[in-house]
Design a protein around this motif. Structure first.
Motif: not given
Length: 280
Positions: A88-93, A100-101, A147-155
């Motif tokens: 599901w995280w592919h769009s954030y790869a 981490f993936q 980048h930071l906000e993408s990591r927040v979104a992934v979490r």
């Protein structure tokens, strides 16, 4: 010749499971290759996770190894079919390291996780706490705000996707420490208390007064998979590391048991969090 590629953790797990089954029958790779009519290189590369195998070959191998357990056969067949499935995280790869993936894939495949944590684990963090925690790496680990906000979104998405049983022992230091202001910590502690009521979460607090223990060397997670395999994950600042040899698995399982036995029980831990939320 079948194509060879660097092993992914899914292929390696499948290969390890096949090797265990072969060794349990005391068969050599050559004997298996001769019996099923393939080149020994194919058996070797499959066990190393360096090549894919298809379901028909898997079924032949399981027959050769005398596997009658239909649950195990189904688990290994599903693993074979899904070996290259995108997560599901592919769009954030582009914002995530490969290790981490791998971690996200492993926790999605696991049937049980057991973790020793010195920080509130990502699965139980509020979005506010996550953002404050990751902000410490702005300009160092996270090159841009995007980048930071993408990591927040992934979490946050990870929390919504993940429902695997998870047994967590959390250091008291994670609750007493300060990430953000008092209000942010109060909200995080209250969230921890609420999450501890979930059926898929078993949360215990390890008091600082417990004395020396094996967890002082760092946090870790033990993944247990439906095929019976296990893997230990160790997280560092920029990377994650995985151990799967029998000695490491035995040591980390014993370490987790030791830490859990020193911790407050679940009822005591909930009471501790309630008190901590009131005094934060």
């Amino acid at each position: 010749m079948a194509p060879t590629s660097p092993p992914t953790f899914r292929r390696r797990r499948l290969g390890t499971a096949l090797r265990r089954l072969r060794e349990a029958k005391k068969l050599t790779q050559q004997a298996v290759a001769d019996a099923v009519g393939v080149n020994i290189d194919r058996i070797s590369r499959a066990e190393l996770g360096r090549t894919k195998i298809d379901v028909p070959l898997l079924r032949v191998l399981l027959d050769e190894y005398g596997v009658r357990d239909q649950g195990l056969r189904q688990t290994l067949e599903e693993m074979t079919r899904n070996i290259s499935e995108r997560g599901w995280w592919h769009s954030y790869a582009s914002f995530l390291t490969l290790t981490f993936q791998d971690f996200l894939g492993l926790e999605g495949d696991a049937e049980l996780m057991r973790s020793w944590e010195t920080l509130v684990p990502g699965r139980l963090q509020t979005e506010e706490y996550t953002r404050l925690l990751l902000a410490a790496g702005q300009g160092i680990v996270h090159s841009t705000r995007e980048h930071l906000e993408s990591r927040v979104a992934v979490r946050m998405e990870r929390q919504r996707k993940l429902n695997r049983p998870h047994e967590i022992v959390l250091s008291e230091a994670a609750v007493l420490g300060r990430i953000g202001d008092a209000g942010a910590m109060k909200r995080q502690i209250t969230h921890l208390r609420e999450q501890s009521d979930r059926d898929d979460i078993k949360l215990r607090i390890l008091p600082l007064s417990c004395g020396p223990h094996l967890g002082l060397d760092g946090a870790f997670t033990i993944f247990t998979f439906p095929d019976g395999g296990q893997l230990v994950g160790l997280e560092a600042l920029l990377n994650s590391f995985y151990l799967e040899d029998e000695d490491s698995l035995r040591t980390y399982n014993a370490a987790f048991d030791q830490i859990r036995d020193l911790a407050l029980d679940e009822k005591q831990s909930k009471a501790f969090l309630e008190r901590a939320a009131h005094t934060a």
